[in-house]
Design a protein around this motif. Structure first.
Motif, PDB file in Angstrom:
ATOM      1  N   VAL B  96       2.406   4.514   3.884  1.00 19.62           N
ATOM      2  CA  VAL B  96       3.334   3.611   3.064  1.00 19.62           C
ATOM      3  C   VAL B  96       2.530   2.688   2.168  1.00 19.62           C
ATOM      4  O   VAL B  96       3.056   1.669   1.938  1.00 19.62           O
ATOM      5  CB  VAL B  96       4.472   3.266   4.585  1.00 19.62           C
ATOM      6  CG1 VAL B  96       5.506   4.090   5.265  1.00 19.62           C
ATOM      7  CG2 VAL B  96       2.927   2.362   5.470  1.00 19.62           C
ATOM      8  N   ASP B  97       1.550   2.834   2.861  1.00 20.77           N
ATOM      9  CA  ASP B  97       0.933   1.821   2.148  1.00 20.77           C
ATOM     10  C   ASP B  97       1.035   2.056   0.402  1.00 20.77           C
ATOM     11  O   ASP B  97       0.839   1.050  -0.266  1.00 20.77           O
ATOM     12  CB  ASP B  97      -1.369   2.323   2.201  1.00 20.77           C
ATOM     13  CG  ASP B  97      -1.803   0.761   1.947  1.00 20.77           C
ATOM     14  OD1 ASP B  97      -1.332   0.047   1.577  1.00 20.77           O
ATOM     15  OD2 ASP B  97      -2.733   0.755   2.417  1.00 20.77           O
ATOM     16  N   ALA B  98       1.006   2.768  -0.168  1.00 18.76           N
ATOM     17  CA  ALA B  98       1.658   3.607  -1.683  1.00 18.76           C
ATOM     18  C   ALA B  98       2.872   2.217  -2.128  1.00 18.76           C
ATOM     19  O   ALA B  98       2.746   1.685  -3.444  1.00 18.76           O
ATOM     20  CB  ALA B  98       1.553   4.227  -2.155  1.00 18.76           C
ATOM     21  N   TYR B  99       3.486   2.108  -0.541  1.00 14.83           N
ATOM     22  CA  TYR B  99       4.927   1.353  -1.723  1.00 14.83           C
ATOM     23  C   TYR B  99       4.003  -0.082  -1.503  1.00 14.83           C
ATOM     24  O   TYR B  99       4.842  -0.424  -2.724  1.00 14.83           O
ATOM     25  CB  TYR B  99       5.310   0.983  -0.064  1.00 14.83           C
ATOM     26  CG  TYR B  99       6.587   1.126   0.494  1.00 14.83           C
ATOM     27  CD1 TYR B  99       7.641   1.242  -0.386  1.00 14.83           C
ATOM     28  CD2 TYR B  99       6.995   2.587   0.751  1.00 14.83           C
ATOM     29  CE1 TYR B  99       8.760   2.131  -0.362  1.00 14.83           C
ATOM     30  CE2 TYR B  99       8.030   2.987   1.802  1.00 14.83           C
ATOM     31  CZ  TYR B  99       8.999   3.130   0.611  1.00 14.83           C
ATOM     32  OH  TYR B  99      10.130   4.006   0.697  1.00 14.83           O
ATOM     33  N   ASN B 100       2.959  -0.894  -1.263  1.00 16.79           N
ATOM     34  CA  ASN B 100       2.415  -1.878  -1.638  1.00 16.79           C
ATOM     35  C   ASN B 100       1.927  -2.349  -3.305  1.00 16.79           C
ATOM     36  O   ASN B 100       1.984  -3.011  -3.721  1.00 16.79           O
ATOM     37  CB  ASN B 100       1.731  -2.054  -0.424  1.00 16.79           C
ATOM     38  CG  ASN B 100       1.832  -2.475   0.831  1.00 16.79           C
ATOM     39  OD1 ASN B 100       2.958  -3.106   1.018  1.00 16.79           O
ATOM     40  ND2 ASN B 100       1.343  -2.136   1.910  1.00 16.79           N
ATOM     41  N   VAL B 101       1.812  -0.673  -3.735  1.00 14.66           N
ATOM     42  CA  VAL B 101       1.435  -1.282  -4.911  1.00 14.66           C
ATOM     43  C   VAL B 101       2.695  -1.323  -6.093  1.00 14.66           C
ATOM     44  O   VAL B 101       2.615  -2.410  -6.375  1.00 14.66           O
ATOM     45  CB  VAL B 101       0.940   0.390  -5.127  1.00 14.66           C
ATOM     46  CG1 VAL B 101       0.435   0.307  -7.231  1.00 14.66           C
ATOM     47  CG2 VAL B 101      -0.368   0.866  -4.319  1.00 14.66           C
ATOM     48  N   GLY B 102       3.535  -0.747  -5.544  1.00 18.40           N
ATOM     49  CA  GLY B 102       5.016  -0.808  -6.627  1.00 18.40           C
ATOM     50  C   GLY B 102       5.372  -1.914  -5.960  1.00 18.40           C
ATOM     51  O   GLY B 102       6.150  -3.430  -7.094  1.00 18.40           O
ATOM     52  N   PHE B 103       5.148  -2.336  -4.553  1.00 18.26           N
ATOM     53  CA  PHE B 103       5.469  -4.442  -4.393  1.00 18.26           C
ATOM     54  C   PHE B 103       4.743  -5.136  -4.964  1.00 18.26           C
ATOM     55  O   PHE B 103       5.378  -6.263  -5.313  1.00 18.26           O
ATOM     56  CB  PHE B 103       6.051  -4.859  -3.058  1.00 18.26           C
ATOM     57  CG  PHE B 103       6.465  -3.565  -2.098  1.00 18.26           C
ATOM     58  CD1 PHE B 103       7.493  -3.055  -1.883  1.00 18.26           C
ATOM     59  CD2 PHE B 103       6.198  -3.818  -0.457  1.00 18.26           C
ATOM     60  CE1 PHE B 103       7.815  -2.341  -1.703  1.00 18.26           C
ATOM     61  CE2 PHE B 103       6.441  -3.028   0.257  1.00 18.26           C
ATOM     62  CZ  PHE B 103       7.939  -2.013  -0.309  1.00 18.26           C
ATOM     63  N   PHE B 104       3.649  -4.950  -5.529  1.00 20.12           N
ATOM     64  CA  PHE B 104       2.531  -5.792  -6.015  1.00 20.12           C
ATOM     65  C   PHE B 104       2.578  -6.308  -7.737  1.00 20.12           C
ATOM     66  O   PHE B 104       2.873  -6.402  -8.002  1.00 20.12           O
ATOM     67  CB  PHE B 104       1.163  -6.185  -4.902  1.00 20.12           C
ATOM     68  CG  PHE B 104       0.396  -6.179  -6.074  1.00 20.12           C
ATOM     69  CD1 PHE B 104      -0.053  -7.148  -5.570  1.00 20.12           C
ATOM     70  CD2 PHE B 104      -0.256  -6.194  -7.314  1.00 20.12           C
ATOM     71  CE1 PHE B 104      -1.316  -7.955  -6.036  1.00 20.12           C
ATOM     72  CE2 PHE B 104      -1.678  -7.167  -8.247  1.00 20.12           C
ATOM     73  CZ  PHE B 104      -1.990  -7.627  -7.804  1.00 20.12           C
ATOM     74  N   ASN B 105       3.117  -5.005  -7.591  1.00 16.47           N
ATOM     75  CA  ASN B 105       3.828  -4.508  -9.660  1.00 16.47           C
ATOM     76  C   ASN B 105       4.953  -4.982  -9.362  1.00 16.47           C
ATOM     77  O   ASN B 105       5.511  -5.059 -11.094  1.00 16.47           O
ATOM     78  CB  ASN B 105       3.219  -3.262  -9.799  1.00 16.47           C
ATOM     79  CG  ASN B 105       1.694  -3.511  -9.611  1.00 16.47           C
ATOM     80  OD1 ASN B 105       1.232  -3.581 -11.080  1.00 16.47           O
ATOM     81  ND2 ASN B 105       1.166  -2.623  -8.742  1.00 16.47           N
ATOM     82  N   ASP B 209       5.255 -12.150  -1.445  1.00 11.69           N
ATOM     83  CA  ASP B 209       3.575 -12.648  -1.597  1.00 11.69           C
ATOM     84  C   ASP B 209       3.189 -13.125  -1.006  1.00 11.69           C
ATOM     85  O   ASP B 209       2.086 -12.895  -0.410  1.00 11.69           O
ATOM     86  CB  ASP B 209       4.057 -13.053  -3.279  1.00 11.69           C
ATOM     87  CG  ASP B 209       4.613 -11.553  -4.146  1.00 11.69           C
ATOM     88  OD1 ASP B 209       5.091 -10.803  -3.658  1.00 11.69           O
ATOM     89  OD2 ASP B 209       5.559 -12.968  -5.174  1.00 11.69           O
ATOM     90  N   LYS B 210       4.118 -13.432   0.531  1.00 13.68           N
ATOM     91  CA  LYS B 210       3.611 -14.871   1.498  1.00 13.68           C
ATOM     92  C   LYS B 210       3.330 -14.050   2.679  1.00 13.68           C
ATOM     93  O   LYS B 210       2.318 -14.208   3.188  1.00 13.68           O
ATOM     94  CB  LYS B 210       4.674 -15.807   1.536  1.00 13.68           C
ATOM     95  CG  LYS B 210       3.944 -17.481   2.134  1.00 13.68           C
ATOM     96  CD  LYS B 210       4.605 -17.665   2.490  1.00 13.68           C
ATOM     97  CE  LYS B 210       4.636 -19.005   3.817  1.00 13.68           C
ATOM     98  NZ  LYS B 210       6.057 -19.554   4.919  1.00 13.68           N
ATOM     99  N   ILE B 211       3.901 -13.006   2.564  1.00 12.03           N
ATOM    100  CA  ILE B 211       3.486 -12.789   4.423  1.00 12.03           C
ATOM    101  C   ILE B 211       3.441 -11.144   4.491  1.00 12.03           C
ATOM    102  O   ILE B 211       2.362 -10.499   5.514  1.00 12.03           O
ATOM    103  CB  ILE B 211       4.667 -12.873   5.114  1.00 12.03           C
ATOM    104  CG1 ILE B 211       5.647 -12.017   5.038  1.00 12.03           C
ATOM    105  CG2 ILE B 211       5.364 -14.032   5.611  1.00 12.03           C
ATOM    106  CD1 ILE B 211       7.177 -11.526   5.875  1.00 12.03           C
ATOM    107  N   GLY B 212       2.749 -10.675   3.320  1.00 10.72           N
ATOM    108  CA  GLY B 212       2.715  -8.821   2.538  1.00 10.72           C
ATOM    109  C   GLY B 212       3.713  -7.967   2.959  1.00 10.72           C
ATOM    110  O   GLY B 212       4.726  -8.576   2.958  1.00 10.72           O
ATOM    111  N   GLY B 213       3.586  -6.952   2.724  1.00 13.34           N
ATOM    112  CA  GLY B 213       4.063  -5.756   2.667  1.00 13.34           C
ATOM    113  C   GLY B 213       3.996  -4.721   4.084  1.00 13.34           C
ATOM    114  O   GLY B 213       4.132  -6.021   4.322  1.00 13.34           O
ATOM    115  N   TYR B 214       3.833  -3.719   3.935  1.00 10.55           N
ATOM    116  CA  TYR B 214       4.073  -2.442   4.407  1.00 10.55           C
ATOM    117  C   TYR B 214       2.591  -2.508   5.593  1.00 10.55           C
ATOM    118  O   TYR B 214       1.121  -2.931   4.586  1.00 10.55           O
ATOM    119  CB  TYR B 214       4.557  -1.401   4.538  1.00 10.55           C
ATOM    120  CG  TYR B 214       5.904  -1.366   3.842  1.00 10.55           C
ATOM    121  CD1 TYR B 214       7.419  -2.250   5.098  1.00 10.55           C
ATOM    122  CD2 TYR B 214       6.526  -0.336   3.319  1.00 10.55           C
ATOM    123  CE1 TYR B 214       8.340  -1.840   5.196  1.00 10.55           C
ATOM    124  CE2 TYR B 214       8.250   0.149   3.602  1.00 10.55           C
ATOM    125  CZ  TYR B 214       8.676  -0.802   4.223  1.00 10.55           C
ATOM    126  OH  TYR B 214      10.533  -0.568   4.169  1.00 10.55           O
TER     127      TYR B 214
END
Lengths: 181, 345
Positions: B96-105, B209-214
């Motif tokens: 699920v860490d890869a989701y964060n790449v999508g969230f970030f972009n 953006d404030k609290i972070g993703g997965y």
């Protein structure tokens, strides 16, 4: 008409499949769904479910927590959907289902296999359950102790690392600012 | 995250300009899909997203190093769906860490989280945007995730759009009284908060953006509850809307699965160690240890013990990230402690 109560002990995604399957097995049936309060909206979307009964407790289905409304209700069939093949981990729901007045009881598993469930079968499960409970209760303090000790170990380690890091940081800062410690 | 991110969209800048400047039809929504070896399902998900009633949707697919030809399929689709489809390829399976790449972009105001085998109903994204606009403290809009076989069979899109359930304060008032039976007074006393299903959920991007993703350390499962804790703790809500429907395909069901019970059990430990206040944390830990021991015997499997040992080994990570939530949040957010023990066999 067959009166069927489905105890919502699985996800709605699985329940979608279960209801489709049951419609085939009991084409003339009248379905009711028993669900925790957070599931009532979703249960109400099934066109062939004529009644949604809310389980008025936050905790899991339990033999000791039978809703008032089900105390005097009669059903022809009670269905317990399980999200695995064997039904392991669902003993509380099976026992709960025994408190509901019904002629037949079935488990429907993740493969959509319908298996009868009886009080006799439950007796054997309860006996095994008692043994597992006794052993688990006896071992829990030991295992929890191990977890606690590890936690303390991590805490102490991180505290000492912080201390060392703090001292190092202080020394480095002192070096740059010319202060001696 | 030091994995190579290969954004295949050469004309990304043009794409973003086009999407960002068009405000006539509402804000941009970024659908983030995590992909791993489900080429055909993923194709269908992308096609469904591309044909959504809401036009201003960018689709971000993060591929966890699939080996079944997904990459080639995606590159082919990107040519046709440019500029709406953006691709990110990981070097390995990050979970699920890869989701964060999508969230970030993501460039949208709202992020729609999907699996590679789930997709929203035709009108769901538009309705989701409305929910966020109506309620500025809505952090996550949880979808009603239904089985793929029920696509077009359940009454999802036809349901009254005003019918929603506040997860923070559930009442029986939104469902026809003739259908639901329970003493209303009794039901109204039940107040607890819920998490959401990661196969269909909208998240306010500024909050993320404030609290972070997965939580990357979870790898799989329970990541939604972790994010929910942070959303509630930040003063936002997670609400379920029955008129936001997504469809999800069922996983293979005819084999023993070690993966789900392992990660669910391990991550539930990590979850409570990260988020529960100390007294509740220890109470929950003892309860979970008991459940691990009980179900190890009941199901004749070492998988739960292995999960406990792995959790203990990762305790340092949990400790570093530990930020107990407010007590009422810990007490109100429903963590399904017995759920990990229902999926082994």
């Amino acid at each position: 008409m067959t009166n069927i109560l489905i105890i919502r002990s699985c996800s709605f995604q699985h329940l979608d499949r279960v209801i489709e399957r049951l419609k085939g097995d009991f084409p003339e049936a009248k379905f009711a769904v028993l669900t925790h309060v957070h599931g009532k909206e979703m249960a109400a979307t099934y066109t062939n479910v004529s009644r949604v009964i809310v389980y008025p407790y936050v905790k899991s289905f339990s033999f000791t927590r039978l809703p008032q409304e089900l105390r005097y209700a009669d059903f022809d069939v009670v269905i317990v959907p399980v999200s695995n093949v064997s039904g392991a981990g669902f003993l509380n729901v099976f026992l709960f289902s025994l408190r509901i007045r019904s002629i037949k009881r079935y488990i429907i598993n993740i493969r959509l296999e319908l298996k009868p469930f009886s009080a006799t079968k439950a007796t054997g499960m309860v006996a095994a359950d008692l043994v597992y409970k006794i052993v688990a209760v006896a071992l829990t303090p030991i295992m929890s102790g191990v977890v606690l000790l590890t936690w303390i170990g991590y805490k102490l380690t991180s505290m000492s690392i912080d201390k060392v890091a703090g001292r190092l940081a202080g020394k480095i800062t002192g070096k740059f600012t010319g202060r001696k410690r | 995250m030091n994995n190579r991110m290969d954004n295949t969209m050469d004309n990304d800048t043009i794409a973003n300009t086009t999407l960002d400047n068009d405000t006539t039809n509402g804000p941009l929504v970024s659908a983030v899909v995590l992909s791993y070896n489900r080429r055909n399902d993923l194709r269908e998900t992308i096609e469904m997203l591309a044909s959504q009633g809401y036009a201003r949707v960018e689709i971000l697919v993060v591929d966890n190093a699939s080996t079944d030809g997904t990459r080639e399929m995606l590159l082919d689709m990107a040519e046709k769906l440019s500029p709406r489809l953006r691709l990110f390829f990981m070097d390995g399976n990050l979970g699920v860490d890869a989701y964060n790449v999508g969230f970030f972009n993501a460039k949208g105001q709202y992020v729609l989280i999907l699996d590679d085998d789930s997709f929203p109903a035709f009108d769901a994204i538009e309705k989701m945007v409305e929910k966020f606009r109506e309620n500025p403290t809505l952090g996550i809009a949880a979808f009603d995730v239904r089985d793929y076989s029920a696509y077009a069979k359940v009454a999802g899109p036809a349901v009254d759009s005003s019918a929603n359930v506040s997860a923070a304060n559930i009442s029986a008032d939104n469902v026809p009284a003739s259908l639901v039976s329970a003493p209303r007074q009794e039901v109204n006393q039940l107040t607890y908060a819920m998490s959401f299903n990661g196969a269909g959920a909208g998240v306010r991007k500024s909050l993320m953006d404030k609290i972070g993703g997965y939580p990357g350390e979870f790898f799989l499962y329970v990541n939604e509850v972790d994010l929910s804790f942070r959303v509630w703790d930040a003063g936002f809500s997670v609400e379920f809307f029955r008129d936001l429907v997504a469809y999800h395909k069922s996983s293979p069901v005819n084999r023993l699965s070690f993966r789900a019970p392992f990660y669910y059990t391990r991550n539930t430990f990590l979850l409570i160690w990260k988020h529960y206040p100390a007294d509740l944390m220890w109470r929950a830990t003892v309860k979970l240890v008991y459940l691990v021991l009980y179900h190890t015997m009941e199901q004749h499997t070492p998988v739960y013990l292995k999960a406990l040992m792995c959790a203990v080994a990762k305790m340092g990570v949990a400790l570093k990230k530990r930020k107990p939530v407010k007590r009422d949040i810990a007490l109100n957010l429903r963590v399904p402690f017995t759920y990990p023990f229902t999926m082994y066999r």
